[in-house]
Design an enzyme around this catalytic site. Structure first.
Site, PDB file in Angstrom:
ATOM      1  N   HIS A   1      32.638  37.037  37.353  1.00 19.93           N
ATOM      2  CA  HIS A   1      33.964  37.310  36.814  1.00 19.93           C
ATOM      3  C   HIS A   1      34.864  36.100  36.937  1.00 19.93           C
ATOM      4  O   HIS A   1      34.475  35.078  37.504  1.00 19.93           O
ATOM      5  CB  HIS A   1      34.595  38.550  37.442  1.00 19.93           C
ATOM      6  CG  HIS A   1      34.835  38.415  38.930  1.00 19.93           C
ATOM      7  ND1 HIS A   1      33.843  38.632  39.847  1.00 19.93           N
ATOM      8  CD2 HIS A   1      35.943  38.090  39.631  1.00 19.93           C
ATOM      9  CE1 HIS A   1      34.335  38.447  41.068  1.00 19.93           C
ATOM     10  NE2 HIS A   1      35.608  38.112  40.970  1.00 19.93           N
TER      11      HIS A   1
ATOM     12  N   HIS B   1      37.568  35.270  38.609  1.00 20.19           N
ATOM     13  CA  HIS B   1      38.275  34.784  39.789  1.00 20.19           C
ATOM     14  C   HIS B   1      37.755  33.412  40.208  1.00 20.19           C
ATOM     15  O   HIS B   1      36.563  33.147  40.138  1.00 20.19           O
ATOM     16  CB  HIS B   1      38.123  35.776  40.951  1.00 20.19           C
ATOM     17  CG  HIS B   1      39.126  36.899  40.856  1.00 20.19           C
ATOM     18  ND1 HIS B   1      39.011  38.034  41.599  1.00 20.19           N
ATOM     19  CD2 HIS B   1      40.234  37.040  40.107  1.00 20.19           C
ATOM     20  CE1 HIS B   1      40.019  38.845  41.315  1.00 20.19           C
ATOM     21  NE2 HIS B   1      40.771  38.258  40.409  1.00 20.19           N
TER      22      HIS B   1
ATOM     23  N   ASP C   1      37.245  32.029  42.970  1.00 15.56           N
ATOM     24  CA  ASP C   1      36.226  31.940  44.015  1.00 15.56           C
ATOM     25  C   ASP C   1      34.842  32.207  43.441  1.00 15.56           C
ATOM     26  O   ASP C   1      33.838  32.049  44.114  1.00 15.56           O
ATOM     27  CB  ASP C   1      36.539  32.881  45.190  1.00 15.56           C
ATOM     28  CG  ASP C   1      36.659  34.328  44.769  1.00 15.56           C
ATOM     29  OD1 ASP C   1      36.930  34.569  43.579  1.00 15.56           O
ATOM     30  OD2 ASP C   1      36.491  35.210  45.616  1.00 15.56           O
TER      31      ASP C   1
ATOM     32  N   HIS D   1      36.526  45.907  39.250  1.00 13.25           N
ATOM     33  CA  HIS D   1      37.141  44.761  39.910  1.00 13.25           C
ATOM     34  C   HIS D   1      38.216  44.074  39.070  1.00 13.25           C
ATOM     35  O   HIS D   1      39.396  44.216  39.346  1.00 13.25           O
ATOM     36  CB  HIS D   1      36.073  43.766  40.354  1.00 13.25           C
ATOM     37  CG  HIS D   1      36.632  42.642  41.175  1.00 13.25           C
ATOM     38  ND1 HIS D   1      37.279  42.857  42.363  1.00 13.25           N
ATOM     39  CD2 HIS D   1      36.640  41.303  40.969  1.00 13.25           C
ATOM     40  CE1 HIS D   1      37.673  41.698  42.854  1.00 13.25           C
ATOM     41  NE2 HIS D   1      37.302  40.738  42.037  1.00 13.25           N
TER      42      HIS D   1
ATOM     43  N   ASP E   1      31.978  40.602  42.900  1.00 13.14           N
ATOM     44  CA  ASP E   1      32.915  41.575  43.455  1.00 13.14           C
ATOM     45  C   ASP E   1      32.888  42.797  42.567  1.00 13.14           C
ATOM     46  O   ASP E   1      32.826  42.682  41.352  1.00 13.14           O
ATOM     47  CB  ASP E   1      34.323  40.984  43.493  1.00 13.14           C
ATOM     48  CG  ASP E   1      34.401  39.833  44.492  1.00 13.14           C
ATOM     49  OD1 ASP E   1      33.463  39.699  45.297  1.00 13.14           O
ATOM     50  OD2 ASP E   1      35.384  39.077  44.449  1.00 13.14           O
TER      51      ASP E   1
ATOM     52  N   GLU F   1      28.550  42.004  47.855  1.00 20.85           N
ATOM     53  CA  GLU F   1      29.676  41.499  48.628  1.00 20.85           C
ATOM     54  C   GLU F   1      30.041  42.569  49.648  1.00 20.85           C
ATOM     55  O   GLU F   1      29.783  43.756  49.443  1.00 20.85           O
ATOM     56  CB  GLU F   1      30.868  41.229  47.708  1.00 20.85           C
ATOM     57  CG  GLU F   1      31.364  42.485  46.991  1.00 20.85           C
ATOM     58  CD  GLU F   1      32.852  42.692  47.146  1.00 20.85           C
ATOM     59  OE1 GLU F   1      33.464  42.009  47.992  1.00 20.85           O
ATOM     60  OE2 GLU F   1      33.406  43.533  46.429  1.00 20.85           O
TER      61      GLU F   1
ATOM     62  N   HIS G   1      29.702  37.544  51.998  1.00 19.87           N
ATOM     63  CA  HIS G   1      31.145  37.587  51.832  1.00 19.87           C
ATOM     64  C   HIS G   1      31.754  38.651  52.731  1.00 19.87           C
ATOM     65  O   HIS G   1      31.817  39.823  52.361  1.00 19.87           O
ATOM     66  CB  HIS G   1      31.471  37.888  50.358  1.00 19.87           C
ATOM     67  CG  HIS G   1      32.785  37.345  49.929  1.00 19.87           C
ATOM     68  ND1 HIS G   1      33.940  38.075  50.020  1.00 19.87           N
ATOM     69  CD2 HIS G   1      33.120  36.154  49.409  1.00 19.87           C
ATOM     70  CE1 HIS G   1      34.931  37.340  49.564  1.00 19.87           C
ATOM     71  NE2 HIS G   1      34.477  36.177  49.187  1.00 19.87           N
TER      72      HIS G   1
END
Lengths: 704, 554
Positions: free
Chosen positions: B24, B26, B28, B113, B134, B159, B370
């Site tokens: 995705h 994000h 990170d 998410h 995530d 995660e 994570h």
């Protein structure tokens, strides 16, 4: 010696038997297999195609493949509606004054059911449609229905409701959503203007025979049905499971089906139906032109055993680009002259391309202020939905979404008030509309929907023009109940589906072994019998079907996928037979579940108490049909003698024969006949010795 | 930033260098992408869902600007690199199976998410790994819940940010949030909600929008210019990725066309009266959110709501830790008088969610990444207990080896299979399993299981017949024919499930075993029974010879 030869004479295998029928038990076994074979029908024509619709672009076929029954598309032939009188939205004095029909001699009087207009007779009843054949096979046995595009699912409620159907329908999201809109639109068109009674007398065979053409020649009129209801639509569509392009869907572990982009409309797909060894491609309504949908995926269609080809262009002689040009110029001409333009069309599909084309054209033609009206109960939904299916669009439109901008320019047309949409002519439209204008509305058959009203309204003026863009209906037939007509008629059918030239190139690329197609594709169009370029010419020739055909597809399945459990695989002892080829005998237990086959190790027999065990060995016959492996190779004389010697058998008399040698183990009184392809041990009363000799012989042979 | 390095190593860990599926947008999860493709030299395909592909470059550019322009980092990717990198991205749809090469295939599943978030199944032959990225197992205001089919991967990599947190119901948190906003606005205070442009912002906007509508509130709601406005467009165009309710009603009312929420202008911050402002960035470390915060921090009527986690060192982090005096640049200090609330709306699966996903996918092994080691340890124990599968939690840089036990796919000749199925019947008898015999031919790279006969034929081998003949002597005062008849009757009674034939020419045939009776003229009662069988009937032949030696019943 005597004994031996006697047995050989009567029952020993003859040279012929040796090669073809090695032993009796296997002959019996193979006879059994053959019988079962018929039962399972796993030899030829393993795969069957039942053709429930003869319409080349509104197909409905059922494929029986392995243990699955798969319906391919569910097209509804709406051309039957052309035999009916239009359904006006507001009372039409013209239509209500049409004379009823009475046969010339006055013997048949159907003036309540049939009306005459400009020399043609129409049924005055709610329009009906021609359904896919329901009698050819039991529809409740259908496991899944694969939908290729939203035009090819309109008969779905007739198939999934009231037939005992319990399966699943697979379609892409745009196909489902837009298909739903088209069905709801159809239902609304019908239910808005209910007809008090249904005409059925004319269907009587004796009476139909006496009717004037073309009503006289309409076929299967008793199977025609009225439109379904909203409840039936909802129920049918609740059975749809959504799929994405290139998604592999397992059916009962036996077959895998995958939709591929077909390039024809939003979410339109071709389907691959395959097992590990067989592959059927279902190509339906595909396009190689760059319009709004994602381009056609071709390479995955390669290596098909059978390719079922439907949905080619209905107007092979018309070039869509040329038609689009003609559409624009006729439209401009009419508007400039102060007339209105009526475009009877479906609520999704080509209309998006038309609007996009006009978006550019109108300004350049200095007609920027001409309003467009899109009138349909689902107009708003259709326009909105078109903007949210970025994944299903061509790359050009996809990249717009990344900006982020709506993929279709009709968003801008709406924003700038150039395009307005209304659910029907009633309400806001009647007060807001300005002339001259362009109206997009359905239904393209001109028998129901808001278009009927515009025909009545604008038909009398030669300033106005009707432009036909949908290729599904003959425009002359569509116009028949409106004659005499003053309005101009322009026929610009835009059919982006594959033409014969494109399809032959495609087939050359993807090389299917066999092609199955509707019969009309195997001959030139009836109106142009000399155009041999407007048909499929293939080697081997395509297998043609018509309504109610049942075709056995040429398939020879030879293999199936099976999995060896790791423990079993580890226990195998491969031996090299020749360079690069190894074999291993496999003894295992077969487990078949959900069409998946697994071989697992033979479980060790449960230990039996020793006292009982002895009894068992002597009294209970061994397991039935637990065949030993076949043997191959030869037992060479000298090494064998050496082996015997090593095992304490020293007194051996060797006698040479025509085919080999006979060994006489004198102390033990045992004869061993050694030949190139056979070994015969004759040993009377010494079971331990016999088994010892057996094992010595086996050491020289290869087990298979 | 630190998170981004962590994730980078994780990426390396679970994805073969043949392809990179990005879960995705994000940072990170995608922040290292241009670095990898443009600077390290990765040149394989990169896969993203359409929304991720659309939104990712914008965030990357934003990330680049902050890092290079504000922090002065020099060894960083350029705008052009982001563009070049995005050109290599292959967009994919949910559930689409992408064949990366002949063996490797990947498939995306919906992860909740954030918009466009996906979980990936990576498959080679019959072995597979699922990487969740995530994900969120409960639908929220704008997104649906993650879903996966029972794909039984060898490893499920999940995660575990909220490894032990079993969070209170979303409804409660939402009610709490609305109550606090409402109270502040009622007493004339201003509410600042620092957010990241995409994701939570839209969820909270929908929440406030519907609340304002229902309560008929008049206080203005703003979101800071920049990304968020544009972000709403993405949400409108990718509405098929949102939750069921929004998708169903979007024609009538697009949830992302907000009536009450308007674009913010920096001058509005000084307006009197209550207001609610969504401003970026989410951790109050720079930009508009920090500017507004400075203006409003001194008034205890105002409120700051932090809807997400803050990294150490940021202003947000300090405030959440209760710091009441902040040192600003130029030695000035800022007194924090406004009320501070932390409400986690970040959409990660909690322990229950993770367990739910395991139940859905039924993995053979579990791998947690994570999260905090202690919490993960707890979850690991729980997973191992409840599902009896091994669970791993490797540290960054650590390699975990998981031994799989794949079965071997083989092509079986249909004749052999059908014969076997016909003989064995549809259901295997657990007590008397039927043993099937076949020959596995290994040639080139193919494995084919055929009947021994077919194997002989295919390999061009001839069969070697091994036969046995055995003479059994027996006293029986009958004619030869009668003796044979008596043998036939005897065998019939003993061998119930075998095919036994009495052939008129004076033989009895049991399966393929031939039995004849002879006697000499001198001793007509001493019968010699001839038995002859092939190796394939060895067991039966041996049994018969032993049986007949015992004589016939009288």
């Amino acid at each position: 010696m005597r004994v031996c030869s006697e047995l050989n004479d009567t029952h020993g295998p003859t040279a012929e038997e040796k090669t073809s029928v090695p032993n009796v038990s296997r002959v019996v076994a193979s006879q059994k297999t053959r019988k079962r074979g018929n039962q399972f029908s796993f030899r030829r024509a393993d795969m069957k195609l039942y053709c429930l619709s003869g319409h080349p672009t509104l197909p409905c076929n059922v494929l029986k493949f392995k243990s699955t029954t798969i319906m391919l598309d569910c097209g509804l032939d709406t051309t039957a509606a052309l035999y009916f009188l239009p359904l006006p939205l507001v009372h039409s004095p013209r239509l209500s004054k049409l004379p009823g029909w009475v046969s010339k001699d006055g013997a048949v009087n159907l003036e309540k059911e049939l009306k005459e207009c400009s020399g043609r007779v129409f049924v005055d009843s709610q329009p009906e449609f021609c359904l896919p054949e329901k009698e050819l096979l039991d529809l409740s046995t259908i496991d899944v229905i694969l939908i290729s595009n939203y035009h090819c699912m309109m008969a779905l409620p007739y198939i999934t409701e009231h037939t005992g159907f319990t399966g699943t329908v697979y379609a892409t999201e745009p196909t489902l959503q837009i298909g739903r809109l088209l069905m709801e639109e159809l239902v609304t068109f019908m239910e808005r203007v209910p007809k008090a009674q249904a005409a059925t007398c004319w269907k009587n065979k004796e009476i139909q025979r006496l009717l004037p053409g073309p009503l006289k020649d309409a076929v299967d009129v008793w199977s025609w049905r009225k439109c379904y209801s909203v409840q039936e639509v909802n129920s049918a569509l609740s059975k749809v499971q959504l799929v994405g392009y290139s998604q592999k869907v397992e059916l009962f572990g036996a077959v895998q089906v995958t939709p591929l982009s077909s390039g024809y409309s939003l979410g339109s797909s071709n389907w691959i139906i395959q097992s590990h060894y067989e592959k059927v491609s279902y190509v339906s309504g595909s396009s190689l032109l760059t319009t709004h949908p994602q381009p056609m995926e071709q390479s995955s269609l390669k290596n098909s055993d059978v390719l079922i080809l439907t949905g080619l262009t209905q107007i092979p002689t018309a070039n869509p680009d040329g038609m689009l040009g003609e559409f624009c110029s006729n439209l401009a001409m009419t508007i400039r002259a102060g007339g209105n333009v009526l475009v009877p069309c479906y609520s999704s599909g080509v209309i998006y391309d038309l609007l996009e084309c006009l978006y550019q054209f109108m300004d350049s033609a200095n007609l920027g202020s001409t309003p467009f009206y899109f009138i349909s109960p689902v107009a708003n939904s259709s326009l909105e939905f078109s903007q949210i299916f970025a994944e299903w669009l061509c790359q050009n439109k996809q990249s717009k979404v990344y900006l982020p901008e709506p993929p279709f320019p009709h968003a801008e047309l709406i924003q700038t008030n150039k395009l307005k949409h209304y659910p029907s002519i009633h309400g806001d439209f009647s007060s807001e509309f300005r002339q001259p204008c362009v109206v997009f509305t359905g239904h393209p058959s001109l028998r129901f929907g808001d278009v009927v009203h515009f025909m009545e309204l604008w038909g009398k003026s030669s300033l106005n023009t009707i432009i036909f863009t949908e290729p599904d209906f003959s425009y002359l037939d569509a116009l028949a109940p409106y004659q005499p007509l003053a309005m101009k008629c322009v026929y610009c059918p835009i059919d982006t589906r594959l033409n014969f030239h494109q399809v032959s190139k495609l087939l050359k690329d993807i090389q299917p072994l066999h092609v199955v197609c509707p019969e009309p594709y195997t001959q030139p169009p009836p109106a142009q019998p000399h155009r041999s370029d407007l048909m499929l010419e293939l080697q081997p020739p395509p297998m043609a079907y018509r309504r109610c055909s049942v075709l056995g597809l040429p398939f020879r399945r030879r293999y199936e996928r099976i999995h060896l459990l790791p423990e079993l695989a580890r226990s195998l002892v491969p031996s090299e037979i020749k360079a690069g080829v190894s074999v291993a005998t496999v003894s295992a237990v077969l487990q078949s579940k959900d069409n998946k086959h697994v071989l697992q190790p033979v479980p060790k027999p449960a230990p039996v108490p020793p006292s009982k065990k002895r009894k068992r060995v002597t009294e209970e016959p061994p397991e039935v049909l637990n065949p030993k492996p076949l043997l191959s190779g030869a037992v060479p004389l000298e090494p064998f003698l050496a082996m015997l010697h090593k095992n304490g058998i020293t007194e051996v008399k060797v006698e040479e024969t025509a085919d080999g040698h006979i060994l006489h183990l004198q102390t033990e009184d045992v004869l061993i006949q050694l030949e190139e392809d056979a070994t015969h041990i004759i040993c009377d009363n010494n079971e331990p010795l016999r088994t010892a000799l057996r094992d010595l012989v086996l050491r020289f042979l290869q087990k298979l | 930033m630190c998170d981004f390095h962590v994730r980078f190593s994780v990426l390396h860990y679970e994805v073969s260098p043949l392809s990179v599926p990005l879960s995705h947008f994000h940072l990170d999860h995608c922040g290292a992408l241009p670095y990898m493709s443009e600077m390290v030299g990765y040149d394989g395909p990169i896969y993203m869902t359409h929304p991720t592909k659309a939104i990712c470059p914008i965030l990357l550019e934003d990330f680049r600007k902050i890092t290079v322009d504000k922090k002065g980092e020099t060894n960083f990717f350029t705008s052009q690199m982001i563009k070049d990198c995005m050109k290599k991205v292959v967009p994919l749809n949910l559930h689409q199976t992408v064949q990366v090469d002949e063996e490797l295939e990947i498939k995306a599943y919906y992860a909740g998410h954030v918009l466009g978030a996906a979980m990936f199944q990576i498959k080679v032959g019959s072995e597979s790994v699922v990487y969740t990225g995530d994900y969120n197992m409960t639908p929220d205001r704008h997104l649906g819940a993650a879903w996966i089919d029972k794909c039984r991967p060898d490893i499920l990599i999940s995660e575990s940010t909220y490894a032990t947190t079993i969070r209170d119901s979303k409804r409660c948190r939402e009610r709490d949030f609305l109550k606090k906003v409402h109270e502040t606005v009622e007493r004339g205070g201003k509410v600042l909600i620092p957010v990241f442009a995409l994701g939570r912002a839209q969820e909270l906007c929908i929440l406030l929008e519907t609340f304002w509508e229902r309560m008929n509130l008049k206080a203005p709601i703003y979101f800071s210019t920049g990304l968020t406005e544009k972000a709403n467009h993405y949400y409108k165009l990718f509405i098929t990725w949102t939750n069921q309710k929004i998708r169903k009603t979007f024609v009538q009312r697009n949830m992302f066309e907000f009536k009450h929420i308007k674009a913010f202008d920096r001058s509005y911050a000084d307006n009197p009266g209550p207001m609610v402002v969504f401003a970026t960035p989410g951790m109050l470390h720079a930009g508009q959110s920090l500017q507004i915060f400075k203006k409003w921090a001194g008034n205890e009527k105002n409120m700051l709501i932090m809807p997400g986690y803050c990294v150490q060192g940021t202003v947000g982090h300090k405030i959440l830790n209760g710091q009441k005096k902040l040192e600003m640049e130029g030695r000035a200090t800022l007194d924090v008088k406004l009320q501070v609330e932390y409400m986690s709306f970040s959409a990660h699966a909690d322990a229950i969610g993770i367990m739910q996903l395991i139940r859905m996918a039924e993995p053979r092994n579990m791998l947690l990444v994570h999260g905090e080691a202690k919490k993960m340890e707890f979850l690991k124990d729980k997973i191992e207990q409840e599902f009896s599968i091994s669970c791993y939690m490797p540290a960054n840089g650590e390699t975990t080896t998981v031994v799989t036990n794949p079965s071997v796919p083989v092509d079986i000749s249909l004749n052999l299979l059908k014969r076997e199925m016909a003989l064995g019947g549809p259901l295997p008898d657990a007590k008397r399993p039927r043993t099937m015999h076949g020959t596995l031919i290994m040639k080139d790279n193919s494995l084919r299981l055929v009947s021994p006969e077919q194997a002989l034929k295919e390999l061009g081998l001839s069969e070697h017949q091994l036969r046995f003949t055995c003479r059994v002597q027996l006293h029986d005062p009958h004619s030869d024919t009668d003796t044979l008849g008596r043998i036939y009757t005897h065998l019939k009674s003993v061998l119930k499930s075998y095919s036994i034939q009495h052939v008129p020419d004076g033989t009895v045939i049991v399966e393929s075993i031939v039995i004849k009776v002879t006697s000499s003229a001198e001793e007509p009662n001493l019968k010699v029974i001839l038995l002859s069988w092939s190796y394939q009937d060895e067991e039966l032949g041996s049994f018969l010879s032993t049986l007949l030696k015992k004589g016939l019943p009288s």
